[in-house]
Design a protein around this motif. Sequence first.
Motif, PDB file in Angstrom:
ATOM      1  N   ARG A  50      38.395  16.430  46.747  1.00  0.00           N
ATOM      2  CA  ARG A  50      39.460  14.967  47.729  1.00  0.00           C
ATOM      3  C   ARG A  50      40.515  15.059  46.817  1.00  0.00           C
ATOM      4  NH1 ARG A  50      36.784  12.451  52.109  1.00  0.00           N
ATOM      5  NH2 ARG A  50      39.054  11.617  52.394  1.00  0.00           N
ATOM      6  N   GLY A  70      25.315  14.549  49.462  1.00  0.00           N
ATOM      7  CA  GLY A  70      24.333  13.702  50.005  1.00  0.00           C
ATOM      8  C   GLY A  70      23.369  13.626  50.262  1.00  0.00           C
ATOM      9  N   TRP A  77      16.967  12.302  45.314  1.00  0.00           N
ATOM     10  CA  TRP A  77      16.876  11.900  43.895  1.00  0.00           C
ATOM     11  C   TRP A  77      16.325  10.400  44.041  1.00  0.00           C
ATOM     12  CZ3 TRP A  77      17.112   9.322  38.940  1.00  0.00           C
ATOM     13  CH2 TRP A  77      17.448   8.146  38.882  1.00  0.00           C
ATOM     14  N   ILE A  78      16.768   9.979  44.892  1.00  0.00           N
ATOM     15  CA  ILE A  78      16.110   8.387  45.219  1.00  0.00           C
ATOM     16  C   ILE A  78      14.762   8.600  45.963  1.00  0.00           C
ATOM     17  CG2 ILE A  78      16.410   6.488  47.050  1.00  0.00           C
ATOM     18  CD1 ILE A  78      18.667   6.234  45.221  1.00  0.00           C
ATOM     19  N   MET A 130      26.058  18.661  56.514  1.00  0.00           N
ATOM     20  CA  MET A 130      26.434  16.682  56.258  1.00  0.00           C
ATOM     21  C   MET A 130      25.083  16.539  56.428  1.00  0.00           C
ATOM     22  SD  MET A 130      29.441  16.433  55.474  1.00  0.00           S
ATOM     23  CE  MET A 130      29.588  18.211  55.417  1.00  0.00           C
ATOM     24  N   PHE A 386      28.436   2.757  50.864  1.00  0.00           N
ATOM     25  CA  PHE A 386      27.212   2.954  50.845  1.00  0.00           C
ATOM     26  C   PHE A 386      27.791   3.399  49.254  1.00  0.00           C
ATOM     27  CE2 PHE A 386      28.590   6.748  52.704  1.00  0.00           C
ATOM     28  CZ  PHE A 386      28.313   7.376  52.063  1.00  0.00           C
ATOM     29  N   HIS A 387      28.308   3.770  48.245  1.00  0.00           N
ATOM     30  CA  HIS A 387      29.216   3.958  46.871  1.00  0.00           C
ATOM     31  C   HIS A 387      28.942   2.590  46.616  1.00  0.00           C
ATOM     32  CE1 HIS A 387      29.767   7.936  47.408  1.00  0.00           C
ATOM     33  NE2 HIS A 387      29.008   8.191  46.724  1.00  0.00           N
ATOM     34  N   THR A 395      21.495   3.603  42.758  1.00  0.00           N
ATOM     35  CA  THR A 395      21.274   4.142  41.246  1.00  0.00           C
ATOM     36  C   THR A 395      20.833   3.741  39.950  1.00  0.00           C
ATOM     37  OG1 THR A 395      21.848   5.547  42.911  1.00  0.00           O
ATOM     38  CG2 THR A 395      22.448   6.217  40.789  1.00  0.00           C
ATOM     39  N   ILE A 434      35.082   3.667  42.072  1.00  0.00           N
ATOM     40  CA  ILE A 434      35.265   5.118  43.628  1.00  0.00           C
ATOM     41  C   ILE A 434      35.523   3.768  44.520  1.00  0.00           C
ATOM     42  CG2 ILE A 434      33.537   6.318  44.415  1.00  0.00           C
ATOM     43  CD1 ILE A 434      32.875   7.093  42.060  1.00  0.00           C
ATOM     44  N   HIS A 450      36.178  14.836  54.678  1.00  0.00           N
ATOM     45  CA  HIS A 450      38.303  15.898  55.085  1.00  0.00           C
ATOM     46  C   HIS A 450      38.229  16.778  53.953  1.00  0.00           C
ATOM     47  CE1 HIS A 450      41.139  16.620  56.903  1.00  0.00           C
ATOM     48  NE2 HIS A 450      40.772  15.723  58.114  1.00  0.00           N
ATOM     49  N   VAL A 479      35.827   8.676  40.133  1.00  0.00           N
ATOM     50  CA  VAL A 479      34.679   9.921  39.756  1.00  0.00           C
ATOM     51  C   VAL A 479      34.650  10.547  38.742  1.00  0.00           C
ATOM     52  CG1 VAL A 479      34.177  11.843  40.688  1.00  0.00           C
ATOM     53  CG2 VAL A 479      35.317   9.837  42.091  1.00  0.00           C
TER      54      VAL A 479
END
Lengths: 511, 174
Positions: A50, A70, A77-78, A130, A386-387, A395, A434, A450, A479
């Motif tokens: 990106r 994703g 993981w979660i 996705m 959402f990060h 996390t 981020i 994208h 990142v």
Amino acid sequence: MANGSEFRTCPITGKKVFASTQNLIWINAVTAVVFILIGGIMAFLVGMTRWPAVHLLSADLFYRFLTAHGLNMLVFWIVFFEIAGLYFGSSVLLNSRLAAPKVAWLAYILMLVGAVLVDVMVFTGKATVMFSSYVPLQADPLYYLGIILFAVGALIGCGIFFGTLAIAKAEKTYEGSVPLVTFGLAAAAIIAVFTLACGAIIYIPTLLWSLGLITNLDPAVYRLIFWGFGHSSQQINVTAMVSVWYLLAVLTVGAKPVNEKICRFAFLLYILFIDLASEHHLLTDPTLSPYHKMANTSYFMYLAVLASMIHALAIPMTVEVAQRKKGYTKGLFEWLTKAPWGEPGFPAMIFSLFIFGFIGGITGVVYGTEQLSIKSHNTWALTGHFHGTVVGGTTLAFMGLTYYVIPLIFRRELIGKKLATLQPYIFAIGVILITLGMGGAGTLGSPRRHWDITFADAVIPFSFDPAVLFFTTIAAIGVITAVVGGAMYVGVSVLSVFFGRKMAPNEAKML
Amino acid sequence: MAITSPEKYWWKPADKEEKLWITIALLWCLVLTIMMPLMHVIGTQNPSVNPMKIRPQDYRTVSEAFIEKYKVGEEKGIPIVEPPDGADVYLRAQAWIWTPILKLKKGVNYKFHISSTDLMHGFSLMPLNMNFQIVPGHDNILNMTPTSAGTFHIICNEFCGIGHHTMIGKIIVS
Ligand code: HEM
Ligand SMILES: [Cu+2]
Ligand SMILES: [Cu+2]
């Protein structure tokens, strides 16, 4: 291990840890770490693509790996970690044997097979859809099957949790009410049942559709029910994360909830309202009426927000009260400055609270309004939001908890305590950068998902405001930083679990 | 402690500070709850208010007829269309092109019908940054009035396959 009745007593908390529970927590947590490793590698590759200065991957690999990122993070993981958490919160905290350990292993195998199936499909390019897999974009049927197997496994895991609560109550392994952490996890598990039901309602027809057995699957209906599943899963994460905050407050400063009634009431609000607020994903969709959207995202959502605000006071308050009892009473903030900042759990908890509340939470409330959704829908600002919640919040809290699970449950001494202590700081800084970078670029219109924001191959030429590039660079620095923090986490936990010194049965040492 | 059962009678009244905070939080939530519908009424920028269904093949037919009727030119094979004042405007999304290029007038209200004939797409109007989900089978109807002249671009911000990043459209306002 006959009928799972062997146990040891934890020299620190006095809790009974049953061997069968311990093994199941171990396998689920270790698997979770494997998936965060995969997801983290993908995060780095995707993040570096990106960034126009590097633009690492080809378009094909970028979209594949983004799908993988994703799913491996948000889902595998979660959820593996949460299942470990549910077994801990029921069996260990209630001093009870786990209900049906064999069935719990079956649940684990289903989840693992599902996850592997999904990853194989995604990495071989048969499911570049996705994690949201919006119909009519189609993946290989095995992809949907993998998700269904995973979800069924997770649902069985929730069943084991409720079964264990019932056993503990019947066998009177505790007195009075369940501990607050168990109560919070029970709220998470109740939300999980609704969520997984939505998952079944939408993935089963989608599987049939991908097999050609159903032809008319309305993409708008898919979106509605998908988010009943996809957003509600985030509520499981929030609820589990808040429970972990209470847990970390105990482990790091010995905090005791100031008012159990209020904390439990706030969890109750989550159960009642949080699932109903999923329609903010559809605010710019041409399907629901505005009355529907507004009722859903205002009345219902804000009652869930109220619950978060209550926890946001309750947690720092328990910490303050505990610290003041220890004699840190000078001025307004000695309790905070003299807190155990040099122990991984405390900064992990505080940064998780801060990033979740001030970055993830506030952006969520803003973007969840009918008009501002127009400004943020599908932009990178959303990814930034959402990060903030699921990375900086959930996390990071789970990472902090891991450093205590290893000595307390797995009985291994941590390798690299200094690294472990530094890790939450690095990861938090990375995530903050981020979210700011993505938020800035997204507010100027930079799209999510994208491959090339310079639009070099487009028929009609277009380029962004140069400020987009500036914010994208900030995100890229974030990142790199977060990936370093993530690698430290994986390194410390894997090394400690496999090579850490085995602790003696009565060794009362936490870190 | 949060990991042990609470003492027997934990049903205690809240402290003064707790009550104060919960009251503030509740009031704030009420303000938000009132603001959302209020902005819908007094604000001028809302998402689609009357959702309609349209089959993708029917949408293709009407949008083709619209292009046919008002076409004034072509750019790189994409038709340029100049609809009359107040007309219904059709903007079609399909992988990976927005058809047609539109020529509109400042200050004139147009009724946009945006839909897709294949996958989901994302309508993202640049540099204004206004975004709408475009769903096949559903007509995203938006009343829009250009308030400034110039060239605007539409990028796609919903993943729609390997060429997603090349999907750009154009609106010219004079
Ligand atoms: C080292 C930490 C991480 C980094 C550097 C990172 C970075 C990124 C980047 C660059 C994107 C691509 C955004 C786009 O192109 O639209 C992304 C997307 C995403 N990330 Fe992360 N991420 C990290 C951790 C996580 C974690 C822990 C989770 C979940 C628990 C997560 C969940 C997601 C999701 C759900 C998406 C969206 C995928 C999509 O749009 O389909 N990330 N992340
Ligand atoms: Cu598109
Ligand atoms: Cu697209």
